[in-house]
Design an enzyme around this catalytic site. Sequence first.
Site, PDB file in Angstrom:
ATOM      1  N   ASP A 156      -6.953  -7.073  -7.905  1.00  0.00           N
ATOM      2  CA  ASP A 156      -6.797  -5.728  -8.466  1.00  0.00           C
ATOM      3  C   ASP A 156      -5.665  -5.094  -7.669  1.00  0.00           C
ATOM      4  OD1 ASP A 156      -8.302  -3.768 -10.411  1.00  0.00           O
ATOM      5  OD2 ASP A 156      -7.913  -2.554  -8.632  1.00  0.00           O
ATOM      6  N   LYS A 163     -17.427  -4.848  -9.520  1.00  0.00           N
ATOM      7  CA  LYS A 163     -16.151  -4.469  -8.907  1.00  0.00           C
ATOM      8  C   LYS A 163     -16.345  -4.372  -7.402  1.00  0.00           C
ATOM      9  CE  LYS A 163     -11.932  -3.454 -10.386  1.00  0.00           C
ATOM     10  NZ  LYS A 163     -11.214  -4.126 -11.478  1.00  0.00           N
TER      11      LYS A 163
END
Length: 446
Positions: A167, A127
Amino acid sequence: MKNQHLIEVLESVKKRDSDQPEFIQAVTEVFESLDPVADARPDLIEAGVFERIVEPERQIIFRVPWVDDNGKVQVNRGFRVQFNSAIGPYKGGLRLHPSVYLGIIKFLGFEQIFKNSLTTLPMGGGKGGSDFDPKGKSDAEVMRFCQSFMTELSKHIGPDTDVPAGDIGTGAREVAYMFGQYKRLRNEFSGVLTGKGLTFGGSLARTEATGYGLCYFCNEMLKANGKSFEGQTVCISGSGNVAIYAVEKATALGAKVITMSDSNGYIVDKNGIDLDCVKQLKEVERKRIKEYVSTHPDAEYHEGCAGVWSTPCDIALPCATQNEIDEASAKALAANGCYCVCEGANMPSTPEAIEVYFANNMLYGPAKAANAGGVAVSGLEMSQNSMRYGWTFEEVDGRLQTIMKDIFASCDSAAKEFGLEGNYMAGANIAGFLKVAEAMKAQGCV
């Protein structure tokens, strides 16, 4: 949690990362589910799997300087946590939001390990992101930030190493700017980012994937318990891609969705959300959700986000952000007749809220399983890029449905195997963990 080894590893995490509550929360939730696994598999303890799986393989923090429209230099902080590559290249999104710091990126990366494992696709967990806020910025400012961000990130990623995606705050515009900069720097056209535009390697159904996948998973969970979306009232939070396409698919499956929200407040439309209006507001005009009531006088707008969960409903689909449902909100849902919570956002329920779900025998679909549709179609985009070939929307959607059905089946089966029938949170954690753990053990101490 009773297993002494897990208790000791968790204590070491709390001591080492005491300033990262979101990460500690995520590790605690997973470890509590893995108690029976640790008891049954001493070989995984002997191999040091539990100690290794909570420590990222690599953490990258870097400066992101960029120039605003007034000619002033701004500086943000960039992150990429490459958490685990046991089953494939690192895969996970890039979050652009002022709240971003290392702890949030680590929590998201840790969750991504198990989410990606559940899809059955060969993807590890990672991430990244930045504390940059794209809201209120011009296209030129966003472009300059994205180019600066990718100038450093490009040194650490690649189609067979680490494949980021979008995201919160990172939509099609931001992905395109980043892809263009990567291509210019590396002099190659590769599938290094997913969520790309359809004209340069993107996949059909990627935009819809997380919201659709959420509803496909929820539908399987409902069916397994003698229920369905048909005729049910649904509350959804958020108004980004996940929320919009969860509304679309839940409605197609026969439900009536009556709420949506953004960071300022929420709307309630007892007649059912007019999704075309929301898409115009959020995707075209980039306006706040409160503007909905100006064209829908029967709808209500309320300031503040938490109140959305005080609206009576049968099914709740939180699609906004982490920890948006606390104990009080969960109790309000239960008191108003909600019997099912399925998570479209990452970790949107606090531990106390989850306890309320179980205490009230509510069906609970955890994020790492329920919202895996986005990364699943990202994996399918990677496959299409590798083949230099594209599938139709129907082909991708069909594969997505199959993946989400299989994810539910894996969660259900793992929960039953370890004596936790009906606990899909434990089932998701166990099923996702075991695949990664076996790969880590096989590969030795790396």
